[in-house]
Design a protein around this motif. Sequence first.
Motif, PDB file in Angstrom:
ATOM      1  N   TRP A 162       3.349  12.220 -14.291  1.00 25.70           N
ATOM      2  CA  TRP A 162       4.377  11.453 -13.594  1.00 25.70           C
ATOM      3  C   TRP A 162       5.236  10.652 -14.562  1.00 25.70           C
ATOM      4  N   PHE A 163       4.626  10.164 -15.643  1.00 29.07           N
ATOM      5  CA  PHE A 163       5.423   9.458 -16.654  1.00 29.07           C
ATOM      6  C   PHE A 163       6.448  10.404 -17.277  1.00 29.07           C
ATOM      7  N   SER A 164       5.992  11.599 -17.659  1.00 33.75           N
ATOM      8  CA  SER A 164       6.916  12.550 -18.292  1.00 33.75           C
ATOM      9  C   SER A 164       7.975  13.044 -17.304  1.00 33.75           C
ATOM     10  N   ILE A 165       7.605  13.225 -16.051  1.00 34.30           N
ATOM     11  CA  ILE A 165       8.580  13.650 -15.039  1.00 34.30           C
ATOM     12  C   ILE A 165       9.604  12.543 -14.802  1.00 34.30           C
TER      13      ILE A 165
ATOM     14  N   SER B 266      11.931  12.520 -17.668  1.00 35.00           N
ATOM     15  CA  SER B 266      12.818  13.687 -17.576  1.00 35.00           C
ATOM     16  C   SER B 266      13.882  13.485 -16.504  1.00 35.00           C
ATOM     17  N   CYS B 267      13.493  12.920 -15.372  1.00 35.03           N
ATOM     18  CA  CYS B 267      14.468  12.670 -14.300  1.00 35.03           C
ATOM     19  C   CYS B 267      15.520  11.653 -14.741  1.00 35.03           C
ATOM     20  N   TYR B 268      15.103  10.689 -15.548  1.00 35.35           N
ATOM     21  CA  TYR B 268      16.039   9.701 -16.079  1.00 35.35           C
ATOM     22  C   TYR B 268      17.040  10.364 -17.040  1.00 35.35           C
ATOM     23  N   LEU B 269      16.538  11.297 -17.848  1.00 38.03           N
ATOM     24  CA  LEU B 269      17.377  11.923 -18.865  1.00 38.03           C
ATOM     25  C   LEU B 269      18.235  13.069 -18.337  1.00 38.03           C
ATOM     26  N   VAL B 270      17.806  13.690 -17.243  1.00 40.38           N
ATOM     27  CA  VAL B 270      18.535  14.845 -16.691  1.00 40.38           C
ATOM     28  C   VAL B 270      19.253  14.409 -15.414  1.00 40.38           C
ATOM     29  N   PRO B 271      20.579  14.364 -15.435  1.00 43.15           N
ATOM     30  CA  PRO B 271      21.318  13.849 -14.281  1.00 43.15           C
ATOM     31  C   PRO B 271      21.510  14.850 -13.133  1.00 43.15           C
ATOM     32  N   LEU B 272      21.075  16.081 -13.291  1.00 44.11           N
ATOM     33  CA  LEU B 272      21.308  17.096 -12.262  1.00 44.11           C
ATOM     34  C   LEU B 272      20.342  16.917 -11.088  1.00 44.11           C
ATOM     35  N   PHE B 273      20.910  16.824  -9.893  1.00 38.67           N
ATOM     36  CA  PHE B 273      20.078  16.594  -8.704  1.00 38.67           C
ATOM     37  C   PHE B 273      19.061  17.713  -8.499  1.00 38.67           C
ATOM     38  N   TRP B 274      19.494  18.969  -8.614  1.00 37.69           N
ATOM     39  CA  TRP B 274      18.594  20.102  -8.357  1.00 37.69           C
ATOM     40  C   TRP B 274      17.453  20.129  -9.365  1.00 37.69           C
ATOM     41  N   ALA B 275      17.722  19.737 -10.610  1.00 39.63           N
ATOM     42  CA  ALA B 275      16.668  19.705 -11.627  1.00 39.63           C
ATOM     43  C   ALA B 275      15.663  18.601 -11.311  1.00 39.63           C
TER      44      ALA B 275
ATOM     45  N   MET C 197      11.703  19.128 -10.498  1.00 39.04           N
ATOM     46  CA  MET C 197      10.658  18.443 -11.271  1.00 39.04           C
ATOM     47  C   MET C 197       9.766  17.595 -10.371  1.00 39.04           C
ATOM     48  N   LEU C 198      10.367  16.849  -9.458  1.00 37.15           N
ATOM     49  CA  LEU C 198       9.582  15.991  -8.565  1.00 37.15           C
ATOM     50  C   LEU C 198       8.715  16.811  -7.610  1.00 37.15           C
ATOM     51  N   THR C 199       9.258  17.904  -7.111  1.00 33.44           N
ATOM     52  CA  THR C 199       8.477  18.789  -6.239  1.00 33.44           C
ATOM     53  C   THR C 199       7.302  19.395  -7.008  1.00 33.44           C
ATOM     54  N   SER C 200       7.561  19.840  -8.218  1.00 35.47           N
ATOM     55  CA  SER C 200       6.487  20.407  -9.051  1.00 35.47           C
ATOM     56  C   SER C 200       5.405  19.372  -9.323  1.00 35.47           C
TER      57      SER C 200
ATOM     58  N   SER D  17       0.037  17.389  -8.535  1.00 37.01           N
ATOM     59  CA  SER D  17      -0.807  16.228  -8.212  1.00 37.01           C
ATOM     60  C   SER D  17      -1.739  16.533  -7.043  1.00 37.01           C
ATOM     61  N   ILE D  18      -1.204  17.156  -6.016  1.00 39.03           N
ATOM     62  CA  ILE D  18      -2.029  17.531  -4.857  1.00 39.03           C
ATOM     63  C   ILE D  18      -3.129  18.485  -5.284  1.00 39.03           C
ATOM     64  N   TYR D  19      -2.783  19.465  -6.122  1.00 42.30           N
ATOM     65  CA  TYR D  19      -3.776  20.422  -6.601  1.00 42.30           C
ATOM     66  C   TYR D  19      -4.891  19.710  -7.371  1.00 42.30           C
ATOM     67  N   ILE D  20      -4.527  18.840  -8.283  1.00 44.35           N
ATOM     68  CA  ILE D  20      -5.524  18.119  -9.084  1.00 44.35           C
ATOM     69  C   ILE D  20      -6.404  17.250  -8.193  1.00 44.35           C
ATOM     70  N   LEU D  21      -5.791  16.551  -7.249  1.00 38.11           N
ATOM     71  CA  LEU D  21      -6.563  15.673  -6.369  1.00 38.11           C
ATOM     72  C   LEU D  21      -7.503  16.441  -5.443  1.00 38.11           C
ATOM     73  N   LYS D  22      -7.161  17.681  -5.113  1.00 39.97           N
ATOM     74  CA  LYS D  22      -8.010  18.486  -4.234  1.00 39.97           C
ATOM     75  C   LYS D  22      -9.229  19.070  -4.964  1.00 39.97           C
ATOM     76  N   GLN D  23      -9.182  19.071  -6.302  1.00 39.85           N
ATOM     77  CA  GLN D  23     -10.326  19.595  -7.071  1.00 39.85           C
ATOM     78  C   GLN D  23     -11.489  18.621  -6.973  1.00 39.85           C
ATOM     79  N   LYS D  24     -12.709  19.178  -7.040  1.00 45.75           N
ATOM     80  CA  LYS D  24     -13.893  18.321  -7.024  1.00 45.75           C
ATOM     81  C   LYS D  24     -13.844  17.374  -8.209  1.00 45.75           C
ATOM     82  N   THR D  25     -14.417  16.192  -8.019  1.00 46.55           N
ATOM     83  CA  THR D  25     -14.540  15.224  -9.104  1.00 46.55           C
ATOM     84  C   THR D  25     -15.968  15.268  -9.602  1.00 46.55           C
ATOM     85  N   LEU D  26     -16.114  15.435 -10.916  1.00 47.16           N
ATOM     86  CA  LEU D  26     -17.461  15.448 -11.504  1.00 47.16           C
ATOM     87  C   LEU D  26     -18.136  14.106 -11.276  1.00 47.16           C
ATOM     88  N   PRO D  27     -19.381  14.133 -10.835  1.00 45.36           N
ATOM     89  CA  PRO D  27     -20.067  12.862 -10.529  1.00 45.36           C
ATOM     90  C   PRO D  27     -20.379  12.017 -11.761  1.00 45.36           C
ATOM     91  N   ASN D  28     -20.691  12.650 -12.885  1.00 44.83           N
ATOM     92  CA  ASN D  28     -21.026  11.861 -14.078  1.00 44.83           C
ATOM     93  C   ASN D  28     -19.964  12.067 -15.150  1.00 44.83           C
TER      94      ASN D  28
END
Length: 133
Positions: free
Chosen positions: A93-96, A99-108, A112-115, A120-131
């Motif tokens: 999210w920091f890099s996105i 990038s959004c700050y540096l790239v003025p194109l709305f579609w870009a 980026m935000l959709t990606s 993020s949803i994919y990562i959050l849906k993965q199991k979290t290791l207990p230890n």
Amino acid sequence: MARDVEENRNLLIRCALLTVGWLCVALGVIGIFLPVLPTTPFLLLAAACFVRSSRRFYLWLVLHPRLGPWVRDYLEGQGIPLKAKVYSIALMWFSIALSCYLVPLFWARAFMLTSALLVSIYILKQKTLPNPR
């Protein structure tokens, strides 16, 4: 863990994948000692590069006594450490945002935000290791 290695026959692509793979291994190792870099995502990316370019390096990474468990835990469906999830999402999210700050194109920006949202949803849906590692 015993994945079929699908080595790419194109020499240029193999070299590029090997280069990216070793860069990711280096960043993953640095991430073990430096709390700003996430280890697991870099090692998973390295494994993905090696599985398509070099059976020898893929097996080396997956069977490595120190690095292998991070990759094997994910490949075997055991999950991702909480620290890796937090760092991955925060750095992405920091890099996105930068990038959004540096790239003025709305579609870009929208792409980026959709990606970032979908990853993020994919990562959050993965199991979290207990230890933690």
